[in-house]
Scaffold this motif. Structure first.
Motif, mmCIF file in Angstrom:
data_model
loop_
_atom_site.group_PDB
_atom_site.id
_atom_site.type_symbol
_atom_site.label_atom_id
_atom_site.label_comp_id
_atom_site.label_asym_id
_atom_site.label_seq_id
_atom_site.Cartn_x
_atom_site.Cartn_y
_atom_site.Cartn_z
ATOM 1 N N GLU A 3 4.531 -9.563 -9.043
ATOM 2 C CA GLU A 3 4.770 -8.156 -9.315
ATOM 3 C C GLU A 3 3.626 -7.302 -8.759
ATOM 4 N N PHE A 4 3.987 -6.166 -8.202
ATOM 5 C CA PHE A 4 3.004 -5.260 -7.612
ATOM 6 C C PHE A 4 2.058 -4.738 -8.687
ATOM 7 N N ASP A 5 0.780 -4.764 -8.379
ATOM 8 C CA ASP A 5 -0.237 -4.273 -9.295
ATOM 9 C C ASP A 5 -1.001 -3.136 -8.612
ATOM 10 N N PRO A 6 -0.806 -1.890 -9.070
ATOM 11 C CA PRO A 6 -1.483 -0.760 -8.422
ATOM 12 C C PRO A 6 -2.995 -0.913 -8.368
ATOM 13 N N GLU A 7 -3.592 -1.527 -9.384
ATOM 14 C CA GLU A 7 -5.046 -1.703 -9.371
ATOM 15 C C GLU A 7 -5.477 -2.658 -8.265
ATOM 16 N N LYS A 8 -4.687 -3.699 -8.039
ATOM 17 C CA LYS A 8 -5.006 -4.634 -6.957
ATOM 18 C C LYS A 8 -4.869 -3.959 -5.593
ATOM 19 N N PHE A 9 -4.027 -2.923 -5.509
ATOM 20 C CA PHE A 9 -3.836 -2.239 -4.235
ATOM 21 C C PHE A 9 -5.091 -1.475 -3.822
ATOM 22 N N GLU A 10 -5.976 -1.214 -4.774
ATOM 23 C CA GLU A 10 -7.254 -0.570 -4.428
ATOM 24 C C GLU A 10 -8.027 -1.425 -3.424
ATOM 25 N N ASP A 11 -7.888 -2.744 -3.550
ATOM 26 C CA ASP A 11 -8.497 -3.670 -2.589
ATOM 27 C C ASP A 11 -7.360 -4.340 -1.814
ATOM 28 N N LYS A 12 -6.550 -3.524 -1.197
ATOM 29 C CA LYS A 12 -5.288 -3.965 -0.589
ATOM 30 C C LYS A 12 -5.449 -5.024 0.493
ATOM 31 N N TYR A 13 -6.505 -4.942 1.279
ATOM 32 C CA TYR A 13 -6.629 -5.905 2.381
ATOM 33 C C TYR A 13 -7.003 -7.297 1.875
ATOM 34 N N ALA A 14 -7.610 -7.370 0.711
ATOM 35 C CA ALA A 14 -7.917 -8.676 0.118
ATOM 36 C C ALA A 14 -6.720 -9.208 -0.668
ATOM 37 N N ASN A 15 -5.988 -8.313 -1.346
ATOM 38 C CA ASN A 15 -4.917 -8.752 -2.245
ATOM 39 C C ASN A 15 -3.518 -8.708 -1.648
ATOM 40 N N TYR A 16 -3.276 -7.830 -0.687
ATOM 41 C CA TYR A 16 -1.910 -7.642 -0.175
ATOM 42 C C TYR A 16 -1.842 -7.629 1.351
ATOM 43 N N PHE A 17 -2.745 -8.326 2.007
ATOM 44 C CA PHE A 17 -2.787 -8.283 3.470
ATOM 45 C C PHE A 17 -1.473 -8.751 4.096
ATOM 46 N N THR A 18 -0.926 -9.855 3.597
ATOM 47 C CA THR A 18 0.321 -10.394 4.156
ATOM 48 C C THR A 18 1.466 -9.395 4.001
ATOM 49 N N GLU A 19 1.572 -8.774 2.836
ATOM 50 C CA GLU A 19 2.639 -7.800 2.601
ATOM 51 C C GLU A 19 2.463 -6.573 3.503
ATOM 52 N N LEU A 20 1.219 -6.138 3.676
ATOM 53 C CA LEU A 20 0.964 -4.988 4.552
ATOM 54 C C LEU A 20 1.333 -5.321 5.995
ATOM 55 N N GLN A 21 0.969 -6.519 6.434
ATOM 56 C CA GLN A 21 1.338 -6.937 7.792
ATOM 57 C C GLN A 21 2.851 -6.929 7.957
ATOM 58 N N ARG A 22 3.556 -7.441 6.965
ATOM 59 C CA ARG A 22 5.013 -7.504 7.028
ATOM 60 C C ARG A 22 5.610 -6.093 7.104
ATOM 61 N N ALA A 23 5.112 -5.185 6.289
ATOM 62 C CA ALA A 23 5.632 -3.815 6.295
ATOM 63 C C ALA A 23 5.398 -3.151 7.655
ATOM 64 N N ALA A 96 8.759 3.633 3.802
ATOM 65 C CA ALA A 96 9.957 2.983 3.264
ATOM 66 C C ALA A 96 9.788 1.464 3.267
ATOM 67 N N GLU A 97 9.196 0.933 4.332
ATOM 68 C CA GLU A 97 8.958 -0.518 4.396
ATOM 69 C C GLU A 97 7.983 -0.954 3.305
ATOM 70 N N LEU A 98 6.980 -0.167 3.048
ATOM 71 C CA LEU A 98 6.039 -0.508 1.966
ATOM 72 C C LEU A 98 6.769 -0.535 0.629
ATOM 73 N N ARG A 99 7.633 0.449 0.388
ATOM 74 C CA ARG A 99 8.415 0.451 -0.866
ATOM 75 C C ARG A 99 9.285 -0.800 -0.952
ATOM 76 N N SER A 100 9.872 -1.190 0.167
ATOM 77 C CA SER A 100 10.736 -2.371 0.189
ATOM 78 C C SER A 100 9.941 -3.661 -0.008
ATOM 79 N N VAL A 101 8.874 -3.813 0.751
ATOM 80 C CA VAL A 101 8.064 -5.039 0.675
ATOM 81 C C VAL A 101 7.502 -5.242 -0.726
ATOM 82 N N PHE A 102 7.144 -4.145 -1.388
ATOM 83 C CA PHE A 102 6.563 -4.272 -2.730
ATOM 84 C C PHE A 102 7.606 -4.160 -3.838
ATOM 85 N N GLY A 103 8.879 -4.225 -3.470
ATOM 86 C CA GLY A 103 9.944 -4.355 -4.456
ATOM 87 C C GLY A 103 10.380 -3.077 -5.139
ATOM 88 N N PHE A 104 10.067 -1.917 -4.548
ATOM 89 C CA PHE A 104 10.492 -0.654 -5.148
ATOM 90 C C PHE A 104 11.856 -0.198 -4.621
#
Length: 106
Positions: A3-23, A96-104
């Motif tokens: 599940e997406f965690d807004p606090e983890k997104f503060e350090d997005k490149y460490a926590n969500y790099f794969t999802e960001l690349q996909r988006a 829109a891709e970010l919303r999709s990749v993170f399940g929104f």
């Protein structure tokens, strides 16, 4: 996907790099299919490579672009109106891709 965690997104490149690349990849592929591929490559390599996504809350993301993004696009001939319009569409697609990749969005 966890599940997406807004606090983890503060350090997005460490926590969500794969999802960001996909988006970013999905947005690039979709834009490349629909618009001038030379312009899309230029925007991707010369503008969006310096962009940064931010989570705004309520499932919304914002893309911060570098200053004067139109001035960064070189090596191709494109009028300012077409560049601005295509860049706006590309940013909307990426958000829109970010919303999709993170399940929104489905």
């Amino acid at each position: 996907m966890a599940e997406f965690d807004p606090e983890k997104f503060e350090d997005k490149y460490a926590n969500y790099f794969t999802e960001l690349q996909r988006a970013y990849k999905n947005a690039f592929e979709r834009m490349n299919e629909r618009y001038d591929s030379e312009l899309i490559h230029a925007i991707d390599q010369q503008v969006l490579n310096e962009s940064e996504p931010f989570y705004e809350g309520d499932g919304e993301f914002r893309i911060d672009l570098p200053e004067n993004p139109g001035d960064r696009v070189t090596g191709i001939i494109v009028d300012d109106e077409k560049l601005d319009e295509t860049l706006d569409i590309y940013v909307d697609e990426l958000e829109a891709e970010l919303r999709s990749v993170f399940g929104f969005e489905e």
